[in-house]
Motif scaffolding. Structure first.
Motif, short mmCIF file in Angstrom:
data_model
loop_
_atom_site.label_atom_id
_atom_site.label_comp_id
_atom_site.label_asym_id
_atom_site.label_seq_id
_atom_site.Cartn_x
_atom_site.Cartn_y
_atom_site.Cartn_z
N GLY A 133 0.36 -1.53 -0.17
CA GLY A 133 -0.25 0.27 -0.46
C GLY A 133 0.87 1.91 0.41
N VAL A 134 2.25 0.84 -0.36
CA VAL A 134 2.77 2.83 -0.24
C VAL A 134 3.03 2.93 -1.84
CG1 VAL A 134 5.28 3.36 0.24
CG2 VAL A 134 3.63 1.23 2.08
N ARG A 135 3.49 4.07 -1.99
CA ARG A 135 3.47 4.07 -3.42
C ARG A 135 4.70 4.60 -3.21
NH1 ARG A 135 1.83 8.34 -7.87
NH2 ARG A 135 2.99 7.46 -9.67
N ALA A 136 5.34 3.26 -4.38
CA ALA A 136 6.81 3.14 -4.15
C ALA A 136 7.17 3.49 -6.33
CB ALA A 136 7.19 2.18 -3.33
N LEU A 137 8.17 4.32 -6.34
CA LEU A 137 8.37 3.66 -7.29
C LEU A 137 10.65 3.81 -7.59
CD1 LEU A 137 7.83 7.15 -8.70
CD2 LEU A 137 6.55 5.35 -9.62
N ALA A 138 10.22 2.90 -8.54
CA ALA A 138 12.26 2.26 -8.85
C ALA A 138 13.66 3.79 -9.26
CB ALA A 138 12.31 0.61 -8.84
N TYR A 139 14.09 3.54 -9.00
CA TYR A 139 15.17 4.31 -9.95
C TYR A 139 16.73 3.41 -10.17
CZ TYR A 139 17.22 7.58 -12.52
OH TYR A 139 18.42 8.73 -12.79
N HIS A 140 17.02 2.92 -11.00
CA HIS A 140 18.69 2.50 -11.31
C HIS A 140 18.98 2.86 -12.43
CE1 HIS A 140 17.50 -1.31 -13.04
NE2 HIS A 140 16.11 -1.59 -12.39
N MET B 18 11.06 7.13 -3.21
CA MET B 18 11.75 6.23 -4.64
C MET B 18 12.72 5.33 -3.93
SD MET B 18 12.39 6.46 -7.99
CE MET B 18 12.24 8.35 -8.34
N VAL B 19 12.96 3.98 -4.20
CA VAL B 19 13.83 3.07 -4.55
C VAL B 19 14.58 3.28 -5.59
CG1 VAL B 19 13.59 0.52 -3.31
CG2 VAL B 19 11.61 2.38 -2.50
N ALA B 20 16.25 3.31 -4.87
CA ALA B 20 17.11 2.91 -6.04
C ALA B 20 18.74 3.57 -6.04
CB ALA B 20 17.13 5.27 -6.04
N THR B 21 19.41 2.67 -6.87
CA THR B 21 20.44 3.09 -5.92
C THR B 21 21.37 4.31 -5.82
OG1 THR B 21 21.19 2.69 -8.67
CG2 THR B 21 20.61 0.53 -7.09
N ILE B 22 22.80 4.02 -6.25
CA ILE B 22 23.58 5.51 -6.55
C ILE B 22 23.15 6.10 -7.56
CG2 ILE B 22 24.98 5.04 -4.63
CD1 ILE B 22 26.67 4.76 -6.72
N ALA B 23 22.50 5.85 -8.29
CA ALA B 23 22.49 6.32 -9.50
C ALA B 23 21.22 7.46 -9.42
CB ALA B 23 21.66 5.80 -10.84
N PHE B 24 20.68 7.80 -8.13
CA PHE B 24 19.70 8.76 -7.90
C PHE B 24 20.32 9.39 -7.26
CE2 PHE B 24 15.47 10.21 -5.34
CZ PHE B 24 15.57 11.42 -6.53
N GLY B 25 20.39 10.82 -7.29
CA GLY B 25 20.71 11.62 -6.27
C GLY B 25 20.88 12.94 -6.13
N MET B 26 22.17 13.17 -7.63
CA MET B 26 23.16 14.05 -7.61
C MET B 26 21.84 15.30 -7.86
SD MET B 26 26.96 15.48 -9.79
CE MET B 26 27.56 13.61 -8.77
N GLY B 27 21.91 16.27 -7.38
CA GLY B 27 21.18 17.32 -7.98
C GLY B 27 19.60 17.69 -8.09
N ILE B 28 19.11 16.29 -6.63
CA ILE B 28 17.82 16.29 -6.73
C ILE B 28 17.88 17.41 -5.24
CG2 ILE B 28 16.45 14.90 -5.62
CD1 ILE B 28 16.96 14.24 -8.54
#
Length: 340
Positions: free
Chosen positions: A261-268, A291-301
């Motif tokens: 029941g959690v609105r979750a998205l993946a990012y890699h 947002m469930v992610a690897t370190i590919a997500f983040g810089m500048g967010i």
């Protein structure tokens, strides 16, 4: 002691820009000193905590100085976000980048060449081409800002060669002040940036790393999925980032949260560019998305309402951990960084 009329005018101008354009009555700690140094024509290396308002350190001087300011940025998404925010504030800003079609890039360049643009955002790969540098050299460049400057030291030699080539800027634009900004740079990295970008001739301002609104928590890993779900449910309706080491785990954790029941998205990095952009845009625009992610997500967010950052695994280094948890609490509200 005599104060020159020029310095008084600069002081008045920067405070007028701060208030009229950006809506702030006062500078945050460190911003005033950085702005003053740039307006005096000095090079600056500024190490400031995430959320401390690094962008204003060059945006205010850019508008006081007039002419054109070049901003070197590492990510297309960050460039577009910054340009959009500046335009909303009535500032003539543009970006030329690979995500735009040729007509859009040509139109942007025409505005730049006509002197209509105050800030131009470019990736180092586009800036450091012979054609771009020759074209810019004919324009009225007043300031150069290098964002995420730790990339010069950490990425330059191995990953993005053009970051290393930024060292040529001081020779091409000898009379233009340059500011390098980062949220994370230890003494070795600072020394490296100062040597490469400024040949050692730079005013370095280190303004601390503490983010007092972020509560740090560590918990022994037992049942990682259940521990994550329990934590997320305690923050129901809030936006958060969950970091995982592997692409497979990223997708598994996102699916697990969705199932519960959690609105979750993946990012890699293994996802298609369109899928990554769609998920990133949803996260940035909507509230209450995880947002469930690897370190590919983040810089500048720069999403201000991220309430927590959860690490399901140990991060790669202490610096990486600092960078990653720094994406929480940028609105100044209480936030959590929790690690298994």
């Amino acid at each position: 002691m005599q104060v020159s009329k020029v310095s008084v005018r600069a002081e008045d101008s920067k405070r007028r820009v701060l208030k009229d354009v950006f809506g702030f009555d006062n500078f945050r700690p460190g911003q005033d000193a950085v702005t003053e140094a740039l307006l005096a024509g000095r090079h600056v290396l500024a190490v400031m905590p995430t959320g401390a308002g690094k962008s204003l350190c060059y945006q205010v001087p850019a508008l006081v100085l007039g002419g054109l300011t070049i901003v070197v940025s590492s990510l297309v998404a960050l460039m577009q976000d910054q340009v959009a925010a500046l335009r909303l504030a009535g500032v003539a800003a543009d970006t030329i980048n690979s995500s735009l079609d040729r007509d859009a890039n040509v139109a942007a360049w025409r505005r730049v060449a006509a002197g209509q643009t105050r800030l131009l955002y470019l990736a180092p790969e586009r800036l450091m081409t012979t054609r771009m540098l020759e074209a810019l050299a004919r324009l009225d460049i007043r300031l150069i800002a290098v964002d995420e400057a730790h990339c010069i030291s950490q990425w330059g030699p191995a990953f993005r060669r053009e970051y290393e080539e930024l060292s040529r800027l001081r020779g091409i634009f000898p009379d233009v002040p340059i500011i390098a900004l980062t949220a994370t740079a230890d003494e070795t990295t600072r020394t490296d940036i100062a040597a490469q970008l400024f040949a050692g001739c730079v005013e370095t301002l280190v303004l601390g790393f503490d983010r007092p609104n972020i509560k740090l928590g560590i918990e022994a890993k037992q049942d990682g999925k259940r521990q994550l779900l329990s934590f997320v449910q305690r923050h129901a309706g809030r936006s958060g980032i969950v970091y995982c080491l592997s692409r497979k785990k990223t997708e598994e954790m996102a699916a697990f949260l969705e199932k519960n029941g959690v609105r979750a998205l993946a990012y890699h990095a293994g996802m298609s560019k369109d899928a990554r952009e769609a998920n990133q845009n949803a996260f940035m625009i909507l509230s209450g998305v995880v947002m469930v992610a690897t370190i590919a997500f983040g810089m500048g967010i720069d999403k201000p309402d991220v309430a927590y950052v959860f690490h399901t695994d140990l991060p790669g280094s202490l610096e990486a951990y600092y960078q990653e948890i720094g994406r929480a609490g940028r609105d100044g509200r209480a936030a959590e960084a929790h690690m298994l």
